[in-house]
Write a protein that holds these residues in place. Structure first.
Motif, PDB file in Angstrom:
ATOM      1  N   LEU A   1       7.288 -39.817 -38.560  1.00 34.71           N
ATOM      2  CA  LEU A   1       6.899 -38.265 -38.873  1.00 34.71           C
ATOM      3  C   LEU A   1       6.361 -38.117 -40.335  1.00 34.71           C
ATOM      4  N   THR A   2       6.306 -39.234 -41.126  1.00 30.30           N
ATOM      5  CA  THR A   2       5.053 -39.404 -42.758  1.00 30.30           C
ATOM      6  C   THR A   2       4.399 -38.749 -41.909  1.00 30.30           C
ATOM      7  N   GLY A   3       3.655 -39.612 -41.241  1.00 28.95           N
ATOM      8  CA  GLY A   3       2.009 -39.346 -40.734  1.00 28.95           C
ATOM      9  C   GLY A   3       1.122 -38.169 -40.273  1.00 28.95           C
ATOM     10  N   LEU A   4       2.264 -37.164 -39.827  1.00 28.86           N
ATOM     11  CA  LEU A   4       2.150 -36.086 -39.061  1.00 28.86           C
ATOM     12  C   LEU A   4       1.624 -35.016 -40.470  1.00 28.86           C
ATOM     13  N   GLY A   5       0.348 -34.301 -40.036  1.00 31.10           N
ATOM     14  CA  GLY A   5       0.130 -33.030 -40.547  1.00 31.10           C
ATOM     15  C   GLY A   5       0.777 -31.784 -40.622  1.00 31.10           C
ATOM     16  N   ASP A   6       0.809 -30.682 -41.324  1.00 30.11           N
ATOM     17  CA  ASP A   6       1.650 -29.916 -41.105  1.00 30.11           C
ATOM     18  C   ASP A   6       1.875 -29.149 -39.527  1.00 30.11           C
ATOM     19  N   ARG A   7       0.211 -28.676 -39.139  1.00 27.92           N
ATOM     20  CA  ARG A   7       0.850 -28.424 -37.545  1.00 27.92           C
ATOM     21  C   ARG A   7       1.777 -29.679 -37.014  1.00 27.92           C
ATOM     22  N   GLU A   8       1.634 -30.232 -36.709  1.00 23.93           N
ATOM     23  CA  GLU A   8       1.767 -31.197 -35.635  1.00 23.93           C
ATOM     24  C   GLU A   8       4.188 -30.953 -36.312  1.00 23.93           C
ATOM     25  N   LEU A   9       4.066 -30.848 -37.505  1.00 17.39           N
ATOM     26  CA  LEU A   9       5.368 -31.297 -37.659  1.00 17.39           C
ATOM     27  C   LEU A   9       6.022 -29.258 -37.580  1.00 17.39           C
ATOM     28  N   ARG A  10       5.105 -28.888 -37.005  1.00 18.63           N
ATOM     29  CA  ARG A  10       5.745 -27.224 -37.042  1.00 18.63           C
ATOM     30  C   ARG A  10       6.119 -27.536 -35.853  1.00 18.63           C
ATOM     31  N   GLU A  11       5.343 -28.096 -34.867  1.00 18.11           N
ATOM     32  CA  GLU A  11       4.724 -28.018 -32.709  1.00 18.11           C
ATOM     33  C   GLU A  11       6.599 -29.024 -32.922  1.00 18.11           C
ATOM     34  N   LEU A  12       6.717 -30.249 -33.698  1.00 17.46           N
ATOM     35  CA  LEU A  12       7.833 -30.656 -33.453  1.00 17.46           C
ATOM     36  C   LEU A  12       9.754 -30.286 -34.116  1.00 17.46           C
ATOM     37  N   ARG A  13       9.463 -29.402 -35.413  1.00 19.53           N
ATOM     38  CA  ARG A  13      10.162 -28.718 -35.525  1.00 19.53           C
ATOM     39  C   ARG A  13      10.951 -27.645 -34.517  1.00 19.53           C
ATOM     40  N   SER A  14       9.833 -26.974 -34.100  1.00 20.66           N
ATOM     41  CA  SER A  14      10.401 -26.072 -32.790  1.00 20.66           C
ATOM     42  C   SER A  14      10.105 -26.587 -31.969  1.00 20.66           C
ATOM     43  N   ARG A  15      10.258 -27.600 -31.072  1.00 15.76           N
ATOM     44  CA  ARG A  15      10.903 -28.130 -30.306  1.00 15.76           C
ATOM     45  C   ARG A  15      11.739 -29.583 -29.898  1.00 15.76           C
ATOM     46  N   LYS A  16      11.499 -29.953 -30.704  1.00 18.93           N
ATOM     47  CA  LYS A  16      12.338 -31.335 -31.474  1.00 18.93           C
ATOM     48  C   LYS A  16      13.649 -31.208 -31.964  1.00 18.93           C
ATOM     49  N   ILE A  17      13.579 -30.898 -33.131  1.00 24.53           N
ATOM     50  CA  ILE A  17      14.072 -30.812 -34.126  1.00 24.53           C
ATOM     51  C   ILE A  17      14.797 -29.561 -34.514  1.00 24.53           C
ATOM     52  N   SER A  18      15.932 -28.719 -34.131  1.00 21.79           N
ATOM     53  CA  SER A  18      16.478 -27.758 -35.118  1.00 21.79           C
ATOM     54  C   SER A  18      17.990 -28.309 -36.273  1.00 21.79           C
ATOM     55  N   MET A  19      17.677 -26.848 -36.609  1.00 16.86           N
ATOM     56  CA  MET A  19      18.251 -27.037 -37.949  1.00 16.86           C
ATOM     57  C   MET A  19      19.369 -25.849 -38.137  1.00 16.86           C
ATOM     58  N   VAL A  20      21.269 -25.929 -38.282  1.00 19.27           N
ATOM     59  CA  VAL A  20      22.037 -25.436 -38.380  1.00 19.27           C
ATOM     60  C   VAL A  20      21.849 -24.925 -40.196  1.00 19.27           C
ATOM     61  N   PHE A  21      21.733 -23.850 -40.603  1.00 21.60           N
ATOM     62  CA  PHE A  21      22.344 -23.466 -41.979  1.00 21.60           C
ATOM     63  C   PHE A  21      23.531 -23.353 -41.935  1.00 21.60           C
ATOM     64  N   GLN A  22      24.329 -23.440 -43.499  1.00 24.70           N
ATOM     65  CA  GLN A  22      24.850 -22.944 -44.055  1.00 24.70           C
ATOM     66  C   GLN A  22      25.435 -21.763 -44.078  1.00 24.70           C
ATOM     67  N   HIS A  23      23.953 -20.511 -44.750  1.00 25.29           N
ATOM     68  CA  HIS A  23      24.699 -19.392 -44.118  1.00 25.29           C
ATOM     69  C   HIS A  23      24.236 -18.786 -43.612  1.00 25.29           C
ATOM     70  N   PHE A  24      24.151 -18.780 -41.838  1.00 22.59           N
ATOM     71  CA  PHE A  24      24.152 -18.445 -40.966  1.00 22.59           C
ATOM     72  C   PHE A  24      22.737 -17.758 -40.592  1.00 22.59           C
ATOM     73  N   ALA A  25      22.009 -17.518 -41.689  1.00 24.45           N
ATOM     74  CA  ALA A  25      20.370 -16.858 -41.717  1.00 24.45           C
ATOM     75  C   ALA A  25      20.009 -17.217 -40.381  1.00 24.45           C
ATOM     76  N   LEU A  26      20.624 -15.213 -39.958  1.00 21.07           N
ATOM     77  CA  LEU A  26      20.886 -14.804 -39.223  1.00 21.07           C
ATOM     78  C   LEU A  26      20.004 -12.963 -39.174  1.00 21.07           C
ATOM     79  N   PHE A  27      18.995 -12.699 -38.071  1.00 22.63           N
ATOM     80  CA  PHE A  27      18.643 -11.967 -38.492  1.00 22.63           C
ATOM     81  C   PHE A  27      19.147  -9.990 -38.719  1.00 22.63           C
ATOM     82  N   PRO A  28      19.013  -9.849 -39.615  1.00 18.69           N
ATOM     83  CA  PRO A  28      20.201  -8.250 -39.477  1.00 18.69           C
ATOM     84  C   PRO A  28      20.193  -6.861 -38.657  1.00 18.69           C
ATOM     85  N   HIS A  29      18.872  -7.299 -37.733  1.00 18.00           N
ATOM     86  CA  HIS A  29      17.743  -6.144 -37.488  1.00 18.00           C
ATOM     87  C   HIS A  29      17.433  -6.753 -35.768  1.00 18.00           C
ATOM     88  N   ARG A  30      18.417  -7.756 -35.484  1.00 16.33           N
ATOM     89  CA  ARG A  30      18.254  -8.446 -34.286  1.00 16.33           C
ATOM     90  C   ARG A  30      19.432  -8.213 -33.422  1.00 16.33           C
TER      91      ARG A  30
END
Length: 352
Positions: free
Chosen positions: A91-120
């Motif tokens: 992963l350290t050799g990937l560009g920004d676009r490839e990293l964004r694609e990876l994070r959107s499809r292969k790696i998900s993150m669950v945060f401490q403070h929920f990070a929910l959209f109040p208007h959704r």
């Protein structure tokens, strides 16, 4: 088998001349020396492997480097040195676009403070990752509803975040991660903002989901009891370094140093340990050798039998408890005096 995730000699240094700082760390310089020269070593030479379907917990006090380490695992922070491999891909050799694609499809993150959209709505929050992927609305709503049901939120799909309790909001955050069907979940102190009862409930929820989904999870916490309860294996961090990696039983029974031992001294070991940790392995053989009549229905244990249940079995038999593997072969026995001795040691540690 190739691990799902692998960290190889990761360093992260903030401040002046980070590359030089890494070389100094490799030559045994400590953090304080670097700090005097304007550099902060957040992570120092961290290496570990995470197998597919494993919950790998990284535990440490505030400032130990655990959250910085987590952010290097999905490319949010670039390592000063070292590599992160995901399914063998660097992963350290990937560009920004490839990293964004990876994070959107292969790696998900669950945060401490929920990070929910109040208007959704709850449904739209759970479907957010899918909308980023461009999944059609009908499919993303279906997958979001399935994930919400898995997390115990069926019937709340059309609600707003402010109508939910803290624990329910965290369930939405978990559902959002599950809806994308990512291979790797990164959970950064995900339950630490919850009160103790809700936190325990979320731990139960995660363990129950894991029985079915078998996700690969890296879970960050500062709470040893949480680490012991959730982790298949645990990495203990101190001052940027991983000082020990092992199972809960390894950490409790074989601490690597005084620092790890001090962490574990207040843990109720009987709630963590299993028969495998206390059995005498000198006695092995067929089920008929376990000390009871064949077919008598005598109570036995497995290596995974929790310690309290083991005590209960021991109280019902007049001989050592036989520990059988999945083939019904004796892999060890637990004499009653061994349990009594263990409980005496536990009581002595509590008094100390």
């Amino acid at each position: 088998m190739q691990p799902r995730l692998e960290a190889e000699h990761l360093f992260k240094v903030f401040g002046r001349r980070p590359d030089q700082a890494v070389e100094r760390l490799r030559a045994s310089a400590d953090r304080e020396e670097l700090r005097a020269d304007g550099a902060t070593a957040a992570v120092i030479d961290a290496s570990f492997r995470v197998e597919a379907g494993e919950i790998f917990v990284v535990m440490g006090l505030s400032g130990s480097g655990k959250s910085t380490l987590l952010r290097m695992l999905n490319g949010l922070l670039e390592p000063t040195a070292g590599r992160v491999l995901f399914d063998g891909r660097d992963l350290t050799g990937l560009g920004d676009r490839e990293l964004r694609e990876l994070r959107s499809r292969k790696i998900s993150m669950v945060f401490q403070h929920f990070a929910l959209f109040p208007h959704r709505s709850v449904r739209d929050n759970a479907a957010y990752g899918l909308s980023v992927q461009g999944v059609p609305r009908a499919e993303r709503e279906r997958r979001a509803d399935e994930a919400l049901a898995l997390c115990g939120l069926a019937g709340w799909e059309d609600s707003w975040p402010d109508e939910l309790s803290g624990g329910m909001q965290q369930r939405v955050g978990l559902a959002r991660a599950l809806a994308t069907d990512a291979d790797l979940l990164l959970m950064d102190e995900s339950f630490s903002a919850l009160d103790p009862l809700i936190r325990r409930d979320m731990q139960d929820q995660l363990l129950e989901l894991q029985k079915t989904l078998k996700k690969t999870i890296v879970f960050i916490t500062h709470d040893l009891n949480e680490a012991m309860r959730l982790g298949d294996r645990i990495a203990v961090m101190r001052d940027g370094r991983i000082v020990q990696t092992g199972t809960a039983e390894d950490i409790l029974l074989r601490p690597a140093d005084d620092y790890v031992a001090s962490f574990t001294q207040d843990v109720d070991r009987s709630r963590v340990l299993t028969a495998a940790a206390v059995m005498d392995t000198d006695v092995r053989g067929d089920e008929a050798d376990c000390g009871c009549e064949p077919g008598s229905g005598c109570r036995t244990a497995t290596p995974d039998t929790p310690f309290p249940e083991l005590c209960s079995i021991s109280a019902r038999v007049s001989h050592p408890v036989a520990v059988l593997d999945e083939r019904r072969k004796v892999v060890g026995v637990v004499p009653r005096q061994r349990l009594v001795r263990f409980l005496g040691e536990e009581e002595a540690m509590t008094r100390a």
